[in-house]
Design an enzyme around this catalytic site. Structure first.
Site, PDB file in Angstrom:
ATOM      1  N   GLY A 269       0.818  -1.212   0.000  1.00  0.00           N
ATOM      2  CA  GLY A 269       0.000   0.000   0.000  1.00  0.00           C
ATOM      3  C   GLY A 269       0.846   1.253   0.000  1.00  0.00           C
ATOM      4  N   ASP A 270       1.860   1.291   0.851  1.00  0.00           N
ATOM      5  CA  ASP A 270       2.760   2.444   0.894  1.00  0.00           C
ATOM      6  C   ASP A 270       3.518   2.591  -0.414  1.00  0.00           C
ATOM      7  OD1 ASP A 270       2.748   3.499   3.780  1.00  0.00           O
ATOM      8  OD2 ASP A 270       2.998   1.361   4.083  1.00  0.00           O
TER       9      ASP A 270
END
Length: 404
Positions: A171-172
């Site tokens: 996600g990051d």
């Protein structure tokens, strides 16, 4: 063609205000391709990622990758002079990258609108859990939350078990890549409207959950038009048959993607299943979908008779896309990785050798280049501050006063 090792972003100045993954990974990619990236860190230990996962001499091995080519400047942002230095750097930077909660930079008088009022060419990439607007903007948002809210976790795993996470901070990292893309588009627009002195700057608002959501293929129209909620299906690719993960007799996992009509026929012939190759119900994907379990069972039965090497050999000869699921140990000795120079050999300060992943993507004329590994905390304090016009005595005084 000769290669320019200075990188396509040579001459671009980037100020990194943030910690951990999303903002720093975004800045890392710019640094890898030649931008001068000044990373501001707290004098009290610096970026927490320095202590994450496997350490060498007290510093994370991850740090050597995540912060390569960056300059480390320690600033106490609770100190007025620390904020003043950050503001000077921000006003002369081409791109500012930050991943604090919305509102933090505004308290420090470093917000986008505040800087743009002084320098209309300001480009600021803001990475946060939920974006700069909306009812959730002030909530803490880690990558795991973005993956969950953006839809990735819901479809990851097996149907009879709880959702699982991908084995990296996807996600990051996806948010960081959106930040890089946004920064490059904003830079292109600024240069097209007058350049660094007169061009139009803008804010790139990247939300982690939206970056994940952007990857979710046909999720929305399938639900809106057909009421279909995509569910967890393990290693298979629902509606596209066959495409799944199977196990060979030596316990290895192999992915076989025989979902093209011609590919499927080659696959079943290679398996010796002439009956399946001649079955008109299996000629097209929509027909195969109705017999998904039967097809998967047949492929698994064949895999039960094969080692990973023999299966790959047969499928390669039949021109069927297939691959072993690699661990890092597999990667480090794989001929394709080696032929593509996907590992770089470097040394730590004490002379200990270490391999890093090579830089991607590969540009033919202006490739990325590792100039140095992640810096020590405050390694570039004097260099950065001298370039800003501070005297050695002033720098010494700031160190004494706890600014640095």
């Amino acid at each position: 063609m000769s290669k320019n090792t200075s990188g396509p972003l040579a001459g671009i100045k980037v100020l990194e205000l943030g910690t951990l993954i999303a903002g720093p990974f975004c800045a890392r990619m710019l640094a890898e391709f030649g931008a001068e990236v000044i990373k501001v860190e707290s004098p009290d230990g610096g970026d927490p990622i320095r202590k994450w996962r496997v350490l060498k001499d007290g510093t994370s091995l991850w740090w050597s990758v995540q912060s390569r080519n960056k300059k480390s400047l320690t600033l106490n942002m609770k100190h007025a002079q620390g904020r003043e230095i950050a503001r000077k750097l921000a006003l002369e930077a081409d791109i500012i990258i930050e991943n604090y909660r919305p509102g933090v930079l505004e308290k420090w008088e470093l917000g986008f609108e505040q800087l743009k009022a002084i320098n209309p060419s300001t480009i600021m990439v803001r990475l946060s859990g939920f974006g700069q607007t909306g009812p959730m903007k002030d909530l803490p948002g880690f990558g795991a939350i973005g993956e969950s809210m953006g839809g990735l976790r819901y479809v990851s795993g097996h149907a009879d078990r709880p959702p699982v996470r991908v084995g990296v901070s996807i996600g990051d990292s996806v948010a960081a890549l959106h930040g890089v893309i946004g920064a490059m588009m904003a830079l292109r627009h600024r240069d097209a409207t007058g350049g660094k002195l007169k061009g139009e700057g803008q804010m790139v608002d990247v939300a982690l959950y939206e970056s994940v959501f952007n990857l979710m293929e046909s999720l929305v129209p399938e639900f809106d038009h057909a009421g279909v909620v995509r569910e967890r299906t393990g290693g298979s690719l629902p509606g596209i048959v066959p495409s799944n993960t199977y196990t060979t007799k030596d316990g290895e996992n192999i992915v076989i993607a025989g979902n093209g009509d011609a590919i499927f026929k080659r696959l079943v012939l290679a398996m010796g299943r002439i009956d399946m190759a001649g079955n008109p119900e299996l000629e097209r994907n929509d027909g195969r979908v109705k017999h998904t379990q039967m097809i998967d069972d047949a492929i698994q039965a064949w895999c039960n008779t094969q080692t990973i090497d023999s299966a790959l050999e047969v499928l390669k000869a039949a021109d069927v896309p297939a691959g072993k699921i690699y661990s890092v140990r597999d990667m480090m000795s794989d001929p394709q990785f080696l032929a593509r120079d996907m590992f770089e050999q470097h040394q730590f300060a004490d002379g200990t050798p270490v391999k890093l992943p090579a830089i991607s993507p590969k540009l033919s004329a202006t490739p990325g280049h590792t100039k140095w590994l992640g810096p020590t905390l405050g390694q570039h304090n004097d260099e950065v501050l001298l370039a800003l016009g501070y005297s050695p005595d002033a720098i010494a005084a700031m160190k004494q006063d706890g600014v640095l």
